[in-house]
Design a protein around this motif. Structure first.
Motif, PDB file in Angstrom:
ATOM      1  N   HIS A   1      12.196  58.117 -25.050  1.00 36.17           N
ATOM      2  CA  HIS A   1      12.683  56.755 -25.258  1.00 36.17           C
ATOM      3  C   HIS A   1      13.671  56.304 -24.188  1.00 36.17           C
ATOM      4  O   HIS A   1      14.210  55.200 -24.278  1.00 36.17           O
ATOM      5  CB  HIS A   1      13.282  56.617 -26.660  1.00 36.17           C
ATOM      6  N   ARG A   2      13.906  57.136 -23.183  1.00 37.35           N
ATOM      7  CA  ARG A   2      14.658  56.641 -22.027  1.00 37.35           C
ATOM      8  C   ARG A   2      13.868  55.561 -21.306  1.00 37.35           C
ATOM      9  O   ARG A   2      14.440  54.744 -20.575  1.00 37.35           O
ATOM     10  CB  ARG A   2      14.960  57.798 -21.063  1.00 37.35           C
ATOM     11  N   LEU A   3      12.552  55.567 -21.521  1.00 34.68           N
ATOM     12  CA  LEU A   3      11.702  54.478 -21.014  1.00 34.68           C
ATOM     13  C   LEU A   3      11.562  53.438 -22.122  1.00 34.68           C
ATOM     14  O   LEU A   3      10.605  53.441 -22.891  1.00 34.68           O
ATOM     15  CB  LEU A   3      10.323  55.019 -20.596  1.00 34.68           C
ATOM     16  N   VAL A   4      12.553  52.570 -22.202  1.00 36.99           N
ATOM     17  CA  VAL A   4      12.503  51.481 -23.182  1.00 36.99           C
ATOM     18  C   VAL A   4      11.373  50.531 -22.813  1.00 36.99           C
ATOM     19  O   VAL A   4      10.628  50.050 -23.658  1.00 36.99           O
ATOM     20  CB  VAL A   4      13.857  50.737 -23.237  1.00 36.99           C
ATOM     21  N   VAL A   5      11.248  50.260 -21.530  1.00 38.99           N
ATOM     22  CA  VAL A   5      10.140  49.467 -21.004  1.00 38.99           C
ATOM     23  C   VAL A   5       9.145  50.468 -20.419  1.00 38.99           C
ATOM     24  O   VAL A   5       9.377  51.043 -19.360  1.00 38.99           O
ATOM     25  CB  VAL A   5      10.618  48.466 -19.932  1.00 38.99           C
TER      26      VAL A   5
ATOM     27  N   GLU B   1      13.924  43.653 -16.584  1.00 40.61           N
ATOM     28  CA  GLU B   1      14.173  44.450 -17.791  1.00 40.61           C
ATOM     29  C   GLU B   1      13.856  45.926 -17.549  1.00 40.61           C
ATOM     30  O   GLU B   1      14.589  46.810 -17.999  1.00 40.61           O
ATOM     31  CB  GLU B   1      13.305  43.943 -18.946  1.00 40.61           C
ATOM     32  N   GLU B   2      12.755  46.187 -16.856  1.00 40.58           N
ATOM     33  CA  GLU B   2      12.371  47.573 -16.576  1.00 40.58           C
ATOM     34  C   GLU B   2      13.458  48.277 -15.772  1.00 40.58           C
ATOM     35  O   GLU B   2      13.822  49.422 -16.064  1.00 40.58           O
ATOM     36  CB  GLU B   2      11.048  47.608 -15.814  1.00 40.58           C
ATOM     37  N   GLU B   3      14.007  47.602 -14.786  1.00 33.22           N
ATOM     38  CA  GLU B   3      15.043  48.194 -13.951  1.00 33.22           C
ATOM     39  C   GLU B   3      16.344  48.409 -14.721  1.00 33.22           C
ATOM     40  O   GLU B   3      17.024  49.425 -14.549  1.00 33.22           O
ATOM     41  CB  GLU B   3      15.301  47.300 -12.742  1.00 33.22           C
ATOM     42  N   GLU B   4      16.699  47.452 -15.584  1.00 35.93           N
ATOM     43  CA  GLU B   4      17.990  47.497 -16.272  1.00 35.93           C
ATOM     44  C   GLU B   4      17.986  48.373 -17.520  1.00 35.93           C
ATOM     45  O   GLU B   4      18.993  49.018 -17.830  1.00 35.93           O
ATOM     46  CB  GLU B   4      18.420  46.072 -16.657  1.00 35.93           C
ATOM     47  N   ARG B   5      16.867  48.427 -18.243  1.00 35.01           N
ATOM     48  CA  ARG B   5      16.859  49.087 -19.541  1.00 35.01           C
ATOM     49  C   ARG B   5      16.408  50.547 -19.480  1.00 35.01           C
ATOM     50  O   ARG B   5      16.770  51.340 -20.350  1.00 35.01           O
ATOM     51  CB  ARG B   5      15.982  48.296 -20.517  1.00 35.01           C
ATOM     52  N   ASN B   6      15.609  50.898 -18.491  1.00 35.91           N
ATOM     53  CA  ASN B   6      15.175  52.294 -18.378  1.00 35.91           C
ATOM     54  C   ASN B   6      16.266  53.139 -17.727  1.00 35.91           C
ATOM     55  O   ASN B   6      16.867  52.730 -16.737  1.00 35.91           O
ATOM     56  CB  ASN B   6      13.888  52.386 -17.556  1.00 35.91           C
ATOM     57  N   SER B   7      16.500  54.313 -18.279  1.00 30.20           N
ATOM     58  CA  SER B   7      17.626  55.139 -17.824  1.00 30.20           C
ATOM     59  C   SER B   7      17.173  56.395 -17.087  1.00 30.20           C
ATOM     60  O   SER B   7      17.941  57.353 -16.989  1.00 30.20           O
ATOM     61  CB  SER B   7      18.498  55.526 -19.021  1.00 30.20           C
TER      62      SER B   7
ATOM     63  N   HIS C   1       8.986  51.193 -29.059  1.00 34.29           N
ATOM     64  CA  HIS C   1       9.952  51.560 -28.020  1.00 34.29           C
ATOM     65  C   HIS C   1      11.165  50.636 -27.984  1.00 34.29           C
ATOM     66  O   HIS C   1      12.137  50.941 -27.291  1.00 34.29           O
ATOM     67  CB  HIS C   1       9.275  51.582 -26.642  1.00 34.29           C
ATOM     68  N   GLN C   2      11.119  49.531 -28.709  1.00 32.06           N
ATOM     69  CA  GLN C   2      12.258  48.632 -28.737  1.00 32.06           C
ATOM     70  C   GLN C   2      13.245  49.077 -29.814  1.00 32.06           C
ATOM     71  O   GLN C   2      12.846  49.654 -30.833  1.00 32.06           O
ATOM     72  CB  GLN C   2      11.810  47.187 -28.972  1.00 32.06           C
ATOM     73  N   LEU C   3      14.526  48.799 -29.608  1.00 33.61           N
ATOM     74  CA  LEU C   3      15.580  49.282 -30.490  1.00 33.61           C
ATOM     75  C   LEU C   3      15.320  48.935 -31.950  1.00 33.61           C
ATOM     76  O   LEU C   3      15.491  49.759 -32.844  1.00 33.61           O
ATOM     77  CB  LEU C   3      16.936  48.715 -30.043  1.00 33.61           C
ATOM     78  N   GLN C   4      14.869  47.707 -32.207  1.00 31.84           N
ATOM     79  CA  GLN C   4      14.663  47.274 -33.579  1.00 31.84           C
ATOM     80  C   GLN C   4      13.362  47.796 -34.179  1.00 31.84           C
ATOM     81  O   GLN C   4      13.093  47.616 -35.364  1.00 31.84           O
ATOM     82  CB  GLN C   4      14.679  45.737 -33.665  1.00 31.84           C
ATOM     83  N   GLY C   5      12.546  48.481 -33.372  1.00 31.12           N
ATOM     84  CA  GLY C   5      11.252  48.951 -33.873  1.00 31.12           C
ATOM     85  C   GLY C   5      11.099  50.456 -33.915  1.00 31.12           C
ATOM     86  O   GLY C   5      10.031  50.962 -34.245  1.00 31.12           O
ATOM     87  N   THR C   6      12.163  51.202 -33.620  1.00 33.58           N
ATOM     88  CA  THR C   6      12.020  52.659 -33.493  1.00 33.58           C
ATOM     89  C   THR C   6      11.728  53.356 -34.823  1.00 33.58           C
ATOM     90  O   THR C   6      11.346  54.524 -34.824  1.00 33.58           O
ATOM     91  CB  THR C   6      13.286  53.288 -32.876  1.00 33.58           C
TER      92      THR C   6
END
Length: 258
Positions: free
Chosen positions: A133-137, A45-51, A213-218
Motif C-alpha cells: 500500500h505504499r503505492l496508493v496510486v 498524485e502518483e508522485e506525491e502520494r506514493n512513498s 488502495h485509497q485510504l477510505q476504501g482499505t
C-alpha cells in the motif's frame, strides 16, 4: 502440439513464462504515452502520494518472482504426471476449462481471506501488507510489489494451492498463470482504457481495486484477482461510480450509503 514442445519443457514454461509475461505486459503499460484522459489519478498524485521509488518496486518484484520460480519448479517436479512412455497425459479441452475455472475460484478464495486477514491483523498490516500500500496510486509494474512474506503467502502459496486443487497439468498451468499475471497487472495499471476486455467481463477490475488502495476504501474490495464474490457475500463490497475529471481522466468515487 504447442509452440514450445520439443524446445522447452512444460514445467520450465510454467515456471518462467509468467515472469516474462509480467514484464512484457507491465512494460507495455509503462511505455505508453501519459494518457491523461484515461488515468484514475493524475501524475501529480502518483508522485506525491506514493512513498516508494520505481527502482525499489522493480527490486521487490524481482525478489518475489525469484521465490515463485523456485517453488514452482519444485512443485512441478513433485507433481509431474507421466504415462509409461514418459509423456505427460493431457486432459481433454473441456476438462482443462473446468480446471481453469476451479483454479480461478480457489485462487480468489485463498487471496480474499489471506488479504483480508492482513488488513485486520494490525501487526501483519504494519510490518507486511503496508508495503504493497505504499503505492496508493497503483501502476502496472507495481502489481507484484509486496513484502517477501506476503508474496509467499498470498501469491505463491495461492498459486500452488490453485494448481494442486484443480489437478491441472504443467501445460495447462502455463496458460492459467500467464492469464492470472496479465489480469493482476491490469488491475494495477491505473488506467480506464476504452475497450479493455477485463473491464467488460470482470467486475473486479482496475477501478474496483483502485478503491481498495485509497485510504477510505482499505476495509473493502479485498477480492482479487478475478471475481468479487467473497466481498459481496461477506459485506466487504464497496460500490463505486466513475466520474470524469474536468482536467482529464476519471475518478472512482465511493457510493456513500455503505
Amino acid at each position: 502440439m504447442v509452440l514450445w514442445e520439443g524446445y522447452v519443457s512444460d514445467e520450465a514454461m510454467g515456471t518462467f513464462a509468467p515472469i516474462v509475461v509480467y514484464w512484457v505486459y507491465a512494460g507495455f503499460y509503462q511505455l505508453l504515452p501519459p494518457l491523461d484522459n484515461y488515468r484514475l489519478h493524475t501524475r501529480k498524485e502518483e508522485e506525491e502520494r506514493n512513498s516508494v521509488p520505481l527502482t525499489m518496486v522493480v527490486k521487490g518484484v524481482l525478489l518475489q518472482q525469484l521465490v515463485q520460480a523456485t517453488i514452482a519448479q519444485g512443485l512441478f517436479v513433485l507433481t509431474s504426471k507421466a504415462n509409461p512412455s514418459g509423456a505427460t497425459v493431457q486432459p481433454s479441452i473441456p476438462i482443462q476449462i473446468l480446471q481453469f475455472l476451479v483454479a480461478m475460484l480457489v485462487m480468489d478464495t485463498w487471496q480474499y481471506f489471506v488479504h483480508r486477514y492482513m488488513h485486520q491483523n494490525k501487526f501483519l498490516y504494519r510490518h507486511v501488507h503496508s508495503q504493497h500500500h505504499r503505492l496508493v496510486v497503483t501502476y502496472a509494474i507495481g502489481a507484484l510489489y509486496n513484502h517477501p512474506l506476503e508474496g509467499l503467502l498470498l501469491d505463491t502459496f495461492g498459486g500452488a494451492i490453485s494448481f494442486l486443487v484443480s489437478g491441472m497439468t504443467a501445460r495447462t498451468a502455463v496458460y492459467f498463470f500467464c492469464f492470472a499475471v496479465i489480469k493482476t497487472v491490469d488491475d494495477h495499471c491505473g488506467l480506464w482504457l476504452p475497450g479493455n476486455i477485463f473491464h467488460i467481463f470482470f467486475k473486479n477490475n482496475t477501478a474496483y481495486h483502485d478503491i481498495h488502495h485509497q485510504l477510505q476504501g482499505t476495509k473493502y474490495n479485498y477480492s482479487q484477482p478475478f471475481f468479487s464474490i467473497w466481498d459481496k457475500l461477506l459485506g466487504t463490497h464497496m460500490p463505486y461510480y466513475l466520474v470524469k475529471r474536468p482536467e482529464g481522466g476519471f475518478e472512482a468515487q465511493l457510493v456513500k450509503d455503505k
